[in-house]
Design a protein around this motif. Structure first.
Motif, PDB file in Angstrom:
ATOM      1  N   ARG A 103     -28.905   2.520  21.492  1.00 14.00           N
ATOM      2  CA  ARG A 103     -27.916   1.689  20.799  1.00 14.00           C
ATOM      3  C   ARG A 103     -26.548   2.375  20.759  1.00 14.00           C
ATOM      4  O   ARG A 103     -25.517   1.752  21.015  1.00 14.00           O
ATOM      5  N   TYR A 107     -23.260   1.030  22.665  1.00  8.89           N
ATOM      6  CA  TYR A 107     -22.066   0.685  21.884  1.00  8.89           C
ATOM      7  C   TYR A 107     -20.853   1.503  22.324  1.00  8.89           C
ATOM      8  O   TYR A 107     -19.744   0.961  22.472  1.00  8.89           O
ATOM      9  N   GLN A 111     -17.294   0.097  23.943  1.00  9.09           N
ATOM     10  CA  GLN A 111     -15.960   0.410  23.442  1.00  9.09           C
ATOM     11  C   GLN A 111     -15.022   0.874  24.558  1.00  9.09           C
ATOM     12  O   GLN A 111     -13.808   0.709  24.458  1.00  9.09           O
ATOM     13  N   LEU A 130     -27.215  -5.515  21.569  1.00 14.92           N
ATOM     14  CA  LEU A 130     -27.130  -4.213  20.920  1.00 14.92           C
ATOM     15  C   LEU A 130     -28.072  -4.086  19.731  1.00 14.92           C
ATOM     16  O   LEU A 130     -28.372  -2.964  19.301  1.00 14.92           O
TER      17      LEU A 130
END
Length: 589
Positions: A103, A107, A111, A130
């Motif tokens: 995760r 993530y 970004q 996610l």
């Protein structure tokens, strides 16, 4: 590459945990099968007494043989319990660690993706991947992986015992196993695309719910509750229909496997009994075979459920790893840019940029001296905000370049570049934390005095002091407990606290009242001194004192100069000024 291979390649650092957990599962299954063997030995003791299998090992007294069997049973059950604890511990910790790292990696990768990636992606779908998809993997590792290993071990171990005791019976009784395994793999291939459709349908629901919850005020204002409820109903109905298609196939395999298992059990019961009656095998051996058949074949009814869980998980894994493998078109690496070395000179040279086939900037060239305040004005869609996005490297231009202090920004470390820039947009992002936490966003090391000083500079200190808990007041998700003007002042305080060499205000005062605009303008007059300030605005009153105003139209610079100079030219800027001041005069009248 298969889904499992992709996962195993990603989880290289956890391979030792996988091997240990698998070993514990194998040893546990070995101990799990032994009690059935002991039952057969016990029956052999009771029937044959001093002629039993144990008697041949030197224990002739029947009661002594039973005592030894009792001791062995305790040891075997103790070993089974110990290794069950160990494999549960290993598999569950592996599930938690892997889903946690997956995760975070996904993530962090999201970004770093360029804004162009999000143009065709729903926020709700990304949230579904996610969160829900990674949780699906956790559920499989918690129990499914161990079940697969133990089914395979059971098949090998029981088959070995069968062939040792009764080779002919083994050939017949175990014949359904290849058919069961083949049917399971056939089922897995057929079910895979259906579960992919289920995950997509789940993502659509997540997207709609996310969108509606963020826009609940608008939904209420337009009394669109029933309309949006119908949208959710349609999405949920689609999810139910796609899931039903998968369920129909997954439900059909279990009865088929059950009938194949029944045939193997009946063969063992009848033909094995016949062999025992004729003396071909002992009564104890017959008991072992019956119990082992039950232990081996009946758990295979759960193989379809295991395969179902496996396929759901692998579909989810593919979606997560696809995100991780999405290419990063913007390089984060480059030459370091020390904060204190930045003077703030900006140069745009022959800059051309477009979104897909739509070109929004055409051959833009200009220079902004350090410490100057420069404004960009023009109609919506003229390309003003796109310039800012290119400066922050949300996108890279197709042609031309932007230079900071003479250096191409594409050659600079992206993190250093963005740290040199303070950005205040029209759409303020605030977290579900306190006022102080939002002002110090991304700067957790700063003290309260610096936070208060930044708030004072942004003329936000007075309203913050009136809040119930002052700087420690929670402001709700996205700052819902604050007014639009208050949110803008916090955003400005955040930018001031960052102490950037370049300050960008992208329509920062377009959605605030006149009093808040005046307060922000007073703050800007102070904080813009000594730093390069780029202001994008529709309200010309907010930029009239800028050192230079650039007028944009259809992605081109058509006028540049001071407020007075542009009025004297009587061009587009003068027309906009007359329009806005005329509108204000009409409103006053």
């Amino acid at each position: 590459m298969s889904s499992l291979s992709r996962l195993f390649q990603y989880a290289r650092r956890y391979r030792r945990d996988v091997y240990l957990a698998s070993s514990f599962s194998v040893v546990n299954k070995f101990f799990d099968i032994l009690p059935e063997v002991l039952i057969g030995v016990a029956v052999d003791v009771v029937v044959n007494r001093d002629a039993s299998f144990l008697a041949a090992l030197g224990v002739t007294d029947a009661f002594s043989q039973l005592l030894w069997l009792g001791l062995l049973t305790v040891l075997i059950w103790g070993g089974e319990s110990l290794f069950e604890y160990l494999y549960q511990l290993r598999w569950r910790n592996l599930a938690q660690n892997l889903q946690h790292e997956l995760r975070l990696d996904a993530y962090q990768h999201v970004q770093k993706l360029p804004l162009s990636y999000f143009e065709d992606k729903s926020t709700g779908k990304l949230m579904s991947v996610l969160n829900d998809d990674i949780n699906q993997l956790e559920r499989f590792l918690n129990g499914g992986a161990n079940s697969i290993i133990q089914v395979l071990c059971s098949t090998v171990m029981v088959s070995a015992v069968f062939f040792y005791l009764a080779p002919t019976l083994a050939m017949i009784a175990l014949a359904p196993i290849p058919l069961i395994l083949y049917g399971t793999f056939w089922f897995q291939k057929r079910i895979a695309p259906r579960y992919a459709a289920v995950r997509e349908a789940a993502a659509v629901i997540s997207g709609r719910l996310n969108n509606n919850l963020l826009g609940v005020a608008t939904i209420k204002a337009f009394t669109a509750e029933a309309f949006e409820a119908a949208h959710i109903r349609d999405a949920s109905e689609h999810y139910r229909a796609t899931n039903a298609a998968a369920i129909r196939l997954s439900s059909a395999i279990i009865p088929v496997i059950r009938m194949a298992i029944l045939s193997g059990f009946v063969v063992t019961l009848v033909y094995g009994g016949h062999l025992a009656l004729t003396g071909a095998i002992g009564v104890g051996s017959y008991s072992v075979l019956v119990f082992l058949t039950q232990r081996l074949l009946w758990p295979l009814t759960g193989l379809a459920d295991i395969a179902d869980l496996y396929q759901r998980s692998m579909t989810a894994v593919d979606r997560v790893l696809d995100i991780l493998q999405a290419p990063l078109s913007i390089d984060y690496h480059g030459k370091p840019l020390p904060h204190d070395s930045v003077s703030g000179q900006l140069s745009f040279s022959h800059l051309t940029f477009g979104y897909g086939d739509l070109t929004v900037l055409h051959d833009i060239s200009l220079t902004i001296p350090p410490g100057r305040t420069v404004a960009f004005v023009g109609a919506t869609g003229s390309g003003k905000s796109t310039l800012v996005k290119l400066l922050l490297r949300f996108y890279d231009a197709q042609h031309g370049e932007i230079r900071l202090d003479g250096q191409d920004i594409r050659q600079l470390a992206l993190t250093d570049l963005r740290r040199a820039i303070g950005y205040v947009s029209q759409d303020v992002f605030l977290t579900d934390g306190s006022v102080a936490q939002n002002i110090a966003y991304g700067m957790p090391e700063v003290g309260r005095d610096a936070i208060v000083a930044a708030a004072r500079a942004a003329e936000a200190h007075e309203f913050i002091e009136r809040l119930p808990q002052g700087y420690d007041t929670p402001i709700g998700e996205r700052g819902q407990k604050l007014s639009g003007g208050q949110r803008q002042r916090l955003a400005l305080a955040r930018a001031i606290l960052k102490d950037p060499k370049i300050l960008i205000l992208d329509e920062a005062t377009s959605a605030v009242d006149n009093e808040t605009e005046a307060a922000i303008q007073r703050s800007l007059d102070v904080v813009s001194r000594g730093r390069t300030t780029v202001v994008i605005a529709h309200r010309l009153s907010t930029v009239r004192h800028a050192h230079c105003i650039h007028v944009m139209e259809h992605g081109r610079l058509i006028e540049s100069g001071t407020h007075d100079t542009l009025l004297a030219q009587d061009g587009s800027y003068a027309a906009l000024w007359r329009l806005q001041t005329g509108e204000r005069s009409a409103e006053l009248a």
